[in-house]
Design a protein around this motif. Structure first.
Motif, PDB file in Angstrom:
ATOM      1  N   UNK A  99       0.848  -1.194   0.000  1.00 27.76           N
ATOM      2  CA  UNK A  99       0.000   0.000   0.000  1.00 27.76           C
ATOM      3  C   UNK A  99       0.880   1.239   0.000  1.00 27.76           C
ATOM      4  N   UNK A 100       0.647   2.107  -0.995  1.00 22.36           N
ATOM      5  CA  UNK A 100       1.469   3.295  -1.169  1.00 22.36           C
ATOM      6  C   UNK A 100       0.595   4.502  -1.490  1.00 22.36           C
ATOM      7  N   UNK A 101       1.098   5.682  -1.164  1.00 22.38           N
ATOM      8  CA  UNK A 101       0.427   6.889  -1.631  1.00 22.38           C
ATOM      9  C   UNK A 101       0.536   6.967  -3.152  1.00 22.38           C
ATOM     10  N   UNK A 102      -0.461   7.561  -3.769  1.00 23.36           N
ATOM     11  CA  UNK A 102      -0.451   7.680  -5.229  1.00 23.36           C
ATOM     12  C   UNK A 102       0.788   8.446  -5.678  1.00 23.36           C
ATOM     13  N   UNK A 103       1.366   7.993  -6.794  1.00 18.67           N
ATOM     14  CA  UNK A 103       2.563   8.647  -7.312  1.00 18.67           C
ATOM     15  C   UNK A 103       3.406   7.687  -8.119  1.00 18.67           C
ATOM     16  N   UNK A 104       4.572   8.153  -8.527  1.00 17.04           N
ATOM     17  CA  UNK A 104       5.499   7.347  -9.318  1.00 17.04           C
ATOM     18  C   UNK A 104       6.620   6.847  -8.407  1.00 17.04           C
ATOM     19  N   UNK A 105       6.971   5.570  -8.569  1.00 18.87           N
ATOM     20  CA  UNK A 105       8.009   4.954  -7.751  1.00 18.87           C
ATOM     21  C   UNK A 105       9.041   4.272  -8.649  1.00 18.87           C
ATOM     22  N   UNK A 139      15.552  -2.128 -13.684  1.00 17.08           N
ATOM     23  CA  UNK A 139      15.017  -0.936 -13.027  1.00 17.08           C
ATOM     24  C   UNK A 139      13.878  -0.366 -13.869  1.00 17.08           C
ATOM     25  N   UNK A 140      12.840   0.102 -13.193  1.00 17.52           N
ATOM     26  CA  UNK A 140      11.704   0.681 -13.922  1.00 17.52           C
ATOM     27  C   UNK A 140      10.956   1.643 -13.016  1.00 17.52           C
ATOM     28  N   UNK A 141      10.297   2.626 -13.624  1.00 19.26           N
ATOM     29  CA  UNK A 141       9.438   3.562 -12.906  1.00 19.26           C
ATOM     30  C   UNK A 141       7.993   3.132 -13.095  1.00 19.26           C
ATOM     31  N   UNK A 142       7.265   3.015 -11.990  1.00 24.61           N
ATOM     32  CA  UNK A 142       5.895   2.505 -12.021  1.00 24.61           C
ATOM     33  C   UNK A 142       4.988   3.498 -11.303  1.00 24.61           C
TER      34      UNK A 142
END
Length: 322
Positions: A194-200, A214-217
Motif C-alpha cells: 500500500x502506497x500513496x499515489x505517485x510514481x516509484x 530498473x523501472x518507474x511505475x
C-alpha cells in the motif's frame, strides 16, 4: 472489661522489659520465665480510607476517525493504524502519544482540545490536525493511496522461482548525487504494497549477482497496480572436469569476469551456480597450482552448464600461477 485486661497485660509486659535490662536486679531472668504468655490483639498499621465524596472527572469528547483511499470512497475496514499526538512537543522535543488503535474506523474519548492524528495504511499515510469538543464528531481522512503488486519473468515468459526474485521500492525523485530514498527493501513477488499515489522507482533483482532491472511505475489512488518486469538472464552452473561430461573437481576457486575483465562474482566449491545477465563472460577456475579459463555466452532464458576442462596441454591452462 476488654480495655482493663489489655492495660493489665501491657503493665506486666513493660515491668518484664525493665527487669530484663536493668543492671544489678537479681532474679529478673527467672521472673520473666515464670510470667504467663501475653497475647496482644492485632493492630492495624493504617486506618482504611473512607470515601466521603465522589472524585471529580473531566468531561471528555468523543471523536470518530475514518479513512478512505479516495475522496467519497468507502471507509477502509482493516489494516489502518491510528496514532493521536499532542500538538506541542514535550521537554524531549517530541510529541506525546495520547492514544492509538488498529483496524478500520475507530472512536476515541479525549479531553477537549487540539490534536495531531496520523493515519497509516501500509506505506501510505496522512496527518491531520483535529479539534475535540464536548459534542461527538467524526473526522474523515483521504489517504489518496493505492496498491502495488510486483512480479517478474524471464525472457520468453519463463517463470522465475519466487525464492530467487526480490524487489526494492524507491522514491522516483533522485537526490543530489543520483541517490534515491529507499521506501521498502526485499519485497517478495505478488505481495500487495500500500502506497500513496505517485510514481516509484522499482528495482527487480533475479538471483544475487548482476541480473537487475530498473523501472518507474505509477500507483493510482483507489486502484491496485500490477506490474510484471522482464529479465534477460539465465542460471549458469560451472564445473571443472578432467574430461567432457566428467565429475566436478572439488576445492576449486571460481572467478567470473565480463569480457572486459571486470569481476562479477567469486566462489569456492566443486560447482559455481549463479544467475547472470545475458552477455559474454570469462570463467577462471583455480585448482591447486593450476588456473584454467574459458569464455562463454549467457543467452536470456537459457539455463546452462559450463564445463571447464582441466587439461594442462591446452592454452587455457596456466601452470604454477598463484
Amino acid at each position: 472489661m476488654i480495655a482493663r485486661n489489655i492495660r493489665s497485660q501491657l503493665a506486666v509486659f513493660f515491668t518484664l522489659a525493665v527487669l530484663a535490662v536493668a543492671p544489678g536486679i537479681a532474679g529478673a531472668q527467672e521472673l520473666g520465665d515464670r510470667l504467663p504468655k501475653i497475647d496482644l490483639p492485632g493492630l492495624s498499621t493504617y486506618a482504611p480510607a473512607q470515601d466521603t465524596s465522589p472524585l471529580a472527572t473531566a468531561s471528555l469528547g468523543r471523536i470518530t476517525l475514518a479513512a478512505q483511499l479516495i475522496q467519497d470512497g468507502g471507509d477502509i475496514t482493516r489494516g489502518l493504524v491510528w496514532r493521536i499526538f499532542e500538538t506541542e512537543p514535550g521537554a524531549d522535543g517530541k510529541l506525546r502519544l495520547v492514544a492509538s488503535a488498529q483496524g478500520g474506523t475507530q472512536s476515541f474519548d479525549l479531553t477537549p482540545g487540539q490534536y495531531l492524528v496520523h493515519a497509516s495504511y501500509g506505506r501510505a499515510g496522512a496527518t491531520k490536525r483535529i479539534s475535540v469538543g464536548n459534542d461527538a464528531k467524526r473526522e474523515a481522512f483521504v489517504l489518496d493511496a493505492g496498491g502495488l503488486k510486483l512480479d517478474a519473468e524471464n525472457s520468453g515468459g519463463v517463470r522465475i522461482p519466487s525464492d530467487k526474485l526480490r524487489f526494492s521500492i524507491y522514491e522516483a525523485e533522485e537526490k543530489p548525487g543520483g541517490e534515491r530514498a529507499l521506501i521498502l527493501p526485499d519485497v517478495s513477488p505478488n505481495t500487495v504494497i500500500r502506497l500513496n499515489a505517485g510514481v516509484y522507482h522499482v528495482v527487480s533483482t533475479y538471483g544475487n549477482v548482476n541480473a537487475v532491472i530498473r523501472s518507474d511505475i505509477k500507483v493510482e489512488a483507489g486502484k491496485l497496480t500490477e506490474a510484471t518486469v522482464e529479465h534477460r538472464a539465465a542460471e549458469m552452473t560451472m564445473k571443472l572436469v578432467r574430461q567432457a561430461g566428467g565429475e566436478a573437481i572439488a576445492d576449486t576457486s571460481w572467478s567470473v569476469q565480463t569480457n572486459s575483465g571486470d569481476p562479477v562474482r567469486e566462489s569456492v566449491g566443486a560447482y559455481a551456480s549463479m544467475v547472470l545477465a545475458e552477455g559474454d563472460y570469462t570463467i577462471v577456475a583455480k585448482n591447486r597450482d593450476h588456473i584454467y579459463q574459458r569464455d562463454f555466452t549467457v543467452e536470456a532464458g537459457h539455463n546452462a552448464e559450463v564445463e571447464v576442462i582441466a587439461d594442462e596441454s591446452t592454452p587455457t591452462a596456466v601452470e604454477g600461477a598463484d
